[in-house]
Design an enzyme around this catalytic site. Sequence first.
Site, PDB file in Angstrom:
ATOM      1  N   CYS A  96      15.461  15.418  45.213  1.00 15.79           N
ATOM      2  CA  CYS A  96      16.262  16.464  45.855  1.00 15.79           C
ATOM      3  C   CYS A  96      17.697  16.513  45.310  1.00 15.79           C
ATOM      4  O   CYS A  96      17.888  16.995  44.211  1.00 15.79           O
ATOM      5  CB  CYS A  96      16.192  16.288  47.371  1.00 15.79           C
ATOM      6  SG  CYS A  96      16.552  17.801  48.268  1.00 15.79           S
ATOM      7  N   HIS A 197      10.579  14.214  49.896  1.00 13.22           N
ATOM      8  CA  HIS A 197      11.022  12.995  50.590  1.00 13.22           C
ATOM      9  C   HIS A 197       9.789  12.391  51.256  1.00 13.22           C
ATOM     10  O   HIS A 197       8.719  13.003  51.282  1.00 13.22           O
ATOM     11  CB  HIS A 197      12.031  13.337  51.683  1.00 13.22           C
ATOM     12  CG  HIS A 197      13.257  14.047  51.194  1.00 13.22           C
ATOM     13  ND1 HIS A 197      14.320  13.396  50.620  1.00 13.22           N
ATOM     14  CD2 HIS A 197      13.590  15.352  51.216  1.00 13.22           C
ATOM     15  CE1 HIS A 197      15.267  14.273  50.308  1.00 13.22           C
ATOM     16  NE2 HIS A 197      14.847  15.476  50.663  1.00 13.22           N
TER      17      HIS A 197
HETATM   18  N1  GLN Z   1      22.267  19.114  49.373  1.00 21.13           N
HETATM   19  C1  GLN Z   1      21.131  19.538  48.655  1.00 21.13           C
HETATM   20  C2  GLN Z   1      20.524  20.824  49.194  1.00 21.13           C
HETATM   21  O1  GLN Z   1      20.627  21.121  50.374  1.00 21.13           O
HETATM   22  C3  GLN Z   1      20.108  18.444  48.627  1.00 21.13           C
HETATM   23  C4  GLN Z   1      19.466  18.186  49.957  1.00 21.13           C
HETATM   24  C5  GLN Z   1      18.649  16.945  50.013  1.00 21.13           C
HETATM   25  O2  GLN Z   1      18.800  16.063  49.163  1.00 21.13           O
HETATM   26  N2  GLN Z   1      17.800  16.815  51.018  1.00 21.13           N
HETATM   27  O3  GLN Z   1      19.909  21.551  48.445  1.00 21.13           O
END
Ligand code: GLN
Length: 250
Positions: A96, A197
């Site tokens: 992510c 995740h």
């Molecule tokens: N901040 C990034 C987004 O919202 C990554 C989010 C995350 O790692 N869950 O796209």
Amino acid sequence: MSRLPTESAVRIASVSPDLLGTYGDKGNAEVLRQRLRWRGRTAEIVTVTGAVPTGCDIYVLGGGEDSAQVLAAQRAARPPGLRGAVERGAVVLAVCAGLQILGERFAGPDGHDHAGLGVLDLTTTRRVRRAVGEVVATPLVPELAGTPLTGFENHGGATRLGPTARPLARVESGVGNGCGQGTEGVVAGRVVGTYLHGPVLARNPALADLLLEWAVGEPLPPLQVPAVEQLRERRLRPRRRLPRLNRSTP
Ligand code: GLN
């Protein structure tokens, strides 16, 4: 691919877990270490909270909130940096925010573009609606054929892959990269990026073993872990749709 001597400890760098560790992503490094230990090999986790050292075999980056992600990108860019490790042939798993950081540019909390590390041919902009929920995806990497990927996504970024980036998987349900290409994640050499995740390696042991085999340079003996198989079976079981709530009912 060069073989790592069996007696050498496999060094797994957990990169900036103080900034990048949402939804249990720190567990990915632990999964890698444990799957090596179960096979009688030694492995250690090197926790990196400053400039990224070049001497590790595997680098793991997790997800993070928008502002933490900007700080993590600045840290990972400090020379020799993560780029140096990739050029040396290290294996990388980036989840992510980690995936976004490895690209050319990503959208920060202020709505402006931020420079990524330029390791991956991809760019991340902002989605209109956040992507939140379970994902099932069919791997496009031959070594993972027949083992669907599952995970949980929560991101505001939409990632477009450039011509030299290969997607990790095709989305069956959920959003993934979210640029209308129906793809999830990215693979370039020994660098894997994903929006999943879970932690993703706990939910997808075949992906964990692929990264480990790249790192040690030889096939690893199969492992049967009933609890992991049961978890996968439960995650992949088709779900009965719940009736829609009638929102006009008080
Ligand atoms: N901040 C990034 C987004 O919202 C990554 C989010 C995350 O790692 N869950 O796209």
